[in-house]
Write an enzyme that holds these catalytic residues in place. Sequence first.
Site, PDB file in Angstrom:
ATOM      1  N   CYS A   1      24.500   2.906 -51.846  1.00 38.59           N
ATOM      2  CA  CYS A   1      23.219   3.620 -51.881  1.00 38.59           C
ATOM      3  C   CYS A   1      22.721   3.752 -53.312  1.00 38.59           C
ATOM      4  CB  CYS A   1      23.355   4.987 -51.223  1.00 38.59           C
ATOM      5  SG  CYS A   1      24.655   5.993 -51.929  1.00 38.59           S
TER       6      CYS A   1
ATOM      7  N   GLU B   1      16.298  -1.348 -49.194  1.00 38.98           N
ATOM      8  CA  GLU B   1      17.700  -1.533 -49.553  1.00 38.98           C
ATOM      9  C   GLU B   1      18.150  -2.914 -49.100  1.00 38.98           C
ATOM     10  OE1 GLU B   1      19.806   1.801 -47.613  1.00 38.98           O
ATOM     11  OE2 GLU B   1      20.636   2.156 -49.597  1.00 38.98           O
TER      12      GLU B   1
ATOM     13  N   GLU C   1      32.300   2.438 -37.156  1.00 38.19           N
ATOM     14  CA  GLU C   1      33.231   1.667 -36.321  1.00 38.19           C
ATOM     15  C   GLU C   1      33.811   0.492 -37.104  1.00 38.19           C
ATOM     16  OE1 GLU C   1      30.026   0.782 -35.933  1.00 38.19           O
ATOM     17  OE2 GLU C   1      30.041  -1.386 -35.604  1.00 38.19           O
TER      18      GLU C   1
ATOM     19  N   GLY D   1      19.231   8.428 -40.273  1.00 38.12           N
ATOM     20  CA  GLY D   1      19.033   9.806 -40.749  1.00 38.12           C
ATOM     21  C   GLY D   1      17.865  10.475 -40.032  1.00 38.12           C
TER      22      GLY D   1
ATOM     23  N   GLY E   1      24.252   7.488 -44.592  1.00 29.95           N
ATOM     24  CA  GLY E   1      23.983   6.189 -43.990  1.00 29.95           C
ATOM     25  C   GLY E   1      22.538   5.806 -44.208  1.00 29.95           C
TER      26      GLY E   1
ATOM     27  N   LYS F   1      33.262  11.315 -37.569  1.00 35.34           N
ATOM     28  CA  LYS F   1      33.169   9.956 -37.019  1.00 35.34           C
ATOM     29  C   LYS F   1      32.967   8.976 -38.171  1.00 35.34           C
ATOM     30  CE  LYS F   1      29.942   7.101 -35.637  1.00 35.34           C
ATOM     31  NZ  LYS F   1      30.563   5.797 -35.921  1.00 35.34           N
TER      32      LYS F   1
ATOM     33  N   GLU G   1      22.525  12.196 -46.734  1.00 37.05           N
ATOM     34  CA  GLU G   1      22.593  11.372 -47.951  1.00 37.05           C
ATOM     35  C   GLU G   1      22.249   9.965 -47.492  1.00 37.05           C
ATOM     36  OE1 GLU G   1      22.956   9.078 -50.508  1.00 37.05           O
ATOM     37  OE2 GLU G   1      25.122   9.061 -50.233  1.00 37.05           O
TER      38      GLU G   1
HETATM   39  P1  NDP Z   1      23.963   3.365 -40.175  1.00 38.86           P
HETATM   40  O1  NDP Z   1      23.121   4.362 -40.830  1.00 38.86           O
HETATM   41  O2  NDP Z   1      23.492   2.711 -38.933  1.00 38.86           O
HETATM   42  O3  NDP Z   1      25.389   4.026 -39.819  1.00 38.86           O
HETATM   43  C1  NDP Z   1      26.013   5.073 -40.523  1.00 38.86           C
HETATM   44  C2  NDP Z   1      26.855   5.907 -39.554  1.00 38.86           C
HETATM   45  O4  NDP Z   1      26.014   6.520 -38.562  1.00 38.86           O
HETATM   46  C3  NDP Z   1      27.866   5.076 -38.760  1.00 38.86           C
HETATM   47  O5  NDP Z   1      29.025   5.853 -38.556  1.00 38.86           O
HETATM   48  C4  NDP Z   1      27.106   4.820 -37.478  1.00 38.86           C
HETATM   49  O6  NDP Z   1      27.915   4.457 -36.416  1.00 38.86           O
HETATM   50  C5  NDP Z   1      26.448   6.161 -37.241  1.00 38.86           C
HETATM   51  N1  NDP Z   1      25.300   6.117 -36.371  1.00 38.86           N
HETATM   52  C6  NDP Z   1      24.528   5.044 -36.025  1.00 38.86           C
HETATM   53  N2  NDP Z   1      23.541   5.431 -35.189  1.00 38.86           N
HETATM   54  C7  NDP Z   1      23.691   6.763 -34.999  1.00 38.86           C
HETATM   55  C8  NDP Z   1      22.969   7.756 -34.246  1.00 38.86           C
HETATM   56  N3  NDP Z   1      21.876   7.454 -33.543  1.00 38.86           N
HETATM   57  N4  NDP Z   1      23.393   9.032 -34.283  1.00 38.86           N
HETATM   58  C9  NDP Z   1      24.470   9.381 -35.007  1.00 38.86           C
HETATM   59  N5  NDP Z   1      25.204   8.491 -35.736  1.00 38.86           N
HETATM   60  C10 NDP Z   1      24.816   7.199 -35.730  1.00 38.86           C
HETATM   61  O7  NDP Z   1      24.340   2.276 -41.198  1.00 38.86           O
HETATM   62  P2  NDP Z   1      24.798   0.807 -40.854  1.00 38.86           P
HETATM   63  O8  NDP Z   1      26.238   0.821 -40.969  1.00 38.86           O
HETATM   64  O9  NDP Z   1      24.281   0.251 -39.588  1.00 38.86           O
HETATM   65  O10 NDP Z   1      24.063   0.021 -42.009  1.00 38.86           O
HETATM   66  C11 NDP Z   1      22.700  -0.365 -41.875  1.00 38.86           C
HETATM   67  C12 NDP Z   1      21.982  -0.235 -43.165  1.00 38.86           C
HETATM   68  O11 NDP Z   1      21.997   1.122 -43.582  1.00 38.86           O
HETATM   69  C13 NDP Z   1      22.607  -0.989 -44.317  1.00 38.86           C
HETATM   70  O12 NDP Z   1      22.219  -2.299 -44.340  1.00 38.86           O
HETATM   71  C14 NDP Z   1      22.114  -0.204 -45.480  1.00 38.86           C
HETATM   72  O13 NDP Z   1      20.831  -0.617 -45.843  1.00 38.86           O
HETATM   73  C15 NDP Z   1      22.058   1.199 -44.954  1.00 38.86           C
HETATM   74  N6  NDP Z   1      23.232   2.006 -45.316  1.00 38.86           N
HETATM   75  C16 NDP Z   1      23.077   2.910 -46.294  1.00 38.86           C
HETATM   76  C17 NDP Z   1      24.146   3.653 -46.688  1.00 38.86           C
HETATM   77  C18 NDP Z   1      24.029   4.623 -47.787  1.00 38.86           C
HETATM   78  O14 NDP Z   1      25.029   5.032 -48.343  1.00 38.86           O
HETATM   79  N7  NDP Z   1      22.846   5.027 -48.130  1.00 38.86           N
HETATM   80  C19 NDP Z   1      25.469   3.502 -46.105  1.00 38.86           C
HETATM   81  C20 NDP Z   1      25.526   2.524 -45.051  1.00 38.86           C
HETATM   82  C21 NDP Z   1      24.430   1.819 -44.700  1.00 38.86           C
HETATM   83  P3  NDP Z   1      28.382   2.950 -36.172  1.00 38.86           P
HETATM   84  O15 NDP Z   1      27.837   2.103 -37.258  1.00 38.86           O
HETATM   85  O16 NDP Z   1      29.843   3.062 -36.204  1.00 38.86           O
HETATM   86  O17 NDP Z   1      27.864   2.542 -34.840  1.00 38.86           O
END
Ligand code: NDP
Length: 503
Positions: free
Chosen positions: A298, A398, A192, A247, A242, A189, A264
């Site tokens: 990250c 972050e 979005e 996580g 994410g 996945k 990660e």
């Molecule tokens: P998220 O951690 O919310 O999303 C990452 C992925 O997880 C997306 O595909 C998301 O889906 C999915 N996801 C969201 N909720 C769930 C759940 N309960 N169970 C399983 N999968 C889920 O990151 P965001 O995109 O919302 O970003 C928010 C913040 O996270 C950023 O501002 C940043 O601080 C941090 N971030 C850190 C990253 C890193 O590499 N360390 C990468 C991205 C974000 P969808 O978003 O499609 O609904």
Amino acid sequence: MNVVSISEAKLPAEPFVARHLIDGDWRQSADGSTFDRVSPSHGSVVTKAAKGGARDVDAAVSAARLAFDKGRWSRTSGKERATLLLKIADLIDRERERIAYWETLESGKPISQAMAEIEGASDIWRFAASLARTMHGESYNSLGSDMLGLVLKEPVGVVSIITPWNFPFLIASQKLPFALAAGCTAVIKPSEMTPATTVILGELCIEAGIPAGVVNIVLGYGDPVGTAMTADKRVDMVTFTGSTGVGKAIVKAAAGTLKKVSLELGGKNPQVIFPDADLESAVDAVVFGVYFNAGECCNSGSRIIVHEDIAEAFLKATVDLSRKVPFGDPLDPSTKVGAIITPDHQSKIDKYVRDAADAGATVHLGGEALTVPGLAGQFYQPTIVADVKSDMPIAREEVFGPVLSVLTFKTLDEAIDLVNDADYGLSAGVWSENVHTCLEFARRAHAGTVWTNTWMDGFAELPFGGVKESGQGRELGKYGLDEFLEAKTVTMRIGKTRAPWVA
Ligand code: NDP
């Protein structure tokens, strides 16, 4: 500020149409629903995607489970798997411009950077192919003349791969080829916000000849798609990149079926600059480390800890160099920093800067939205905030934007204390011409990766991951393969030497 505004950028005549890949077929959602992705830089709809739900996840997991249990992939030889992974790498190279184009439109990152990421991704697929052929278990010929012990390495099974929006193609390529090299099947996945290039990766997997059901893709939102992919008992492992918050939610959801979880997560990565550092080199790396991917990374090197003797010179040089970095239209090849992923995220970045200023920090550069003539999307100015204290949110959380926080130190011990006074532990850096300083730092910093006199160099051979709240498990290197393998012990008796238990 160096603002790039172009007019010849080519927007697509039609949006990208993204559908789920389930059991080798491209499908609309079971309930027919879709969603649009608006380009963060250009403000127009660039992708129309199927919006998945529980029924789509169910179909994808069923396909992945069946493909695994029938051995369509897990029972192939390492040579066969490697051949297909190498073919996919070649196809990625062939499609590099197309992938980079859609990645840029959906994520807002500069096209030149996207091109480099796709090149890096195909290299990872090639590296994973080498692991597919060379992975092996252990044998124990030391258990006595009548015993032989084997440790087989077997694929974990069905893997859910959940990826974020900041490096959609690269992060998928840090997970999927290792899962495939191990013999696993997968349901992926993407965020979005960035579905298109994962769909293209799916097309390339099919073109290369990956059997139906081995690679499945479900598009849509974290809830319900990600949550269903995590809770489903037919899934053996979840690998996620994410935010730390999500996580933690994944660990809880996966606990219901005790599945393996690899994470990660975020980072608030410090770079310590000693007075004997090559300042010019350090400043350039700091500027790169904080503005790369607009700071939505990250590994962003956003927490600078500079020796107080050189703090003023460092700040001046960093502000001067920051002004030269070309921010602007991601489709212009000269741009180095593009758009911010969403308007909401832009507001979040801005709030960190304003709150820090209210708490006594000094904004030396930026701190405002950036206007790029002709573009409707959201951009943020290169921003440098000094006089930051370790307990301020801008120093601990972050920000995920082009925002540098600068703290100062007097002694090495104090610098290490500042480095380790953090919930995160992804990466850390040290700048000094003294090898003893660098080595001491490398050993004492709580981080999954330490860079000395460089920042963010990465190689397919070297593992990547974090300690503390930055995650668990490792990607890349041979460790990246191990995540997708289980050890099975086979204990064999040679000859009829077993003494009866019942006389
Ligand atoms: P998220 O951690 O919310 O999303 C990452 C992925 O997880 C997306 O595909 C998301 O889906 C999915 N996801 C969201 N909720 C769930 C759940 N309960 N169970 C399983 N999968 C889920 O990151 P965001 O995109 O919302 O970003 C928010 C913040 O996270 C950023 O501002 C940043 O601080 C941090 N971030 C850190 C990253 C890193 O590499 N360390 C990468 C991205 C974000 P969808 O978003 O499609 O609904």
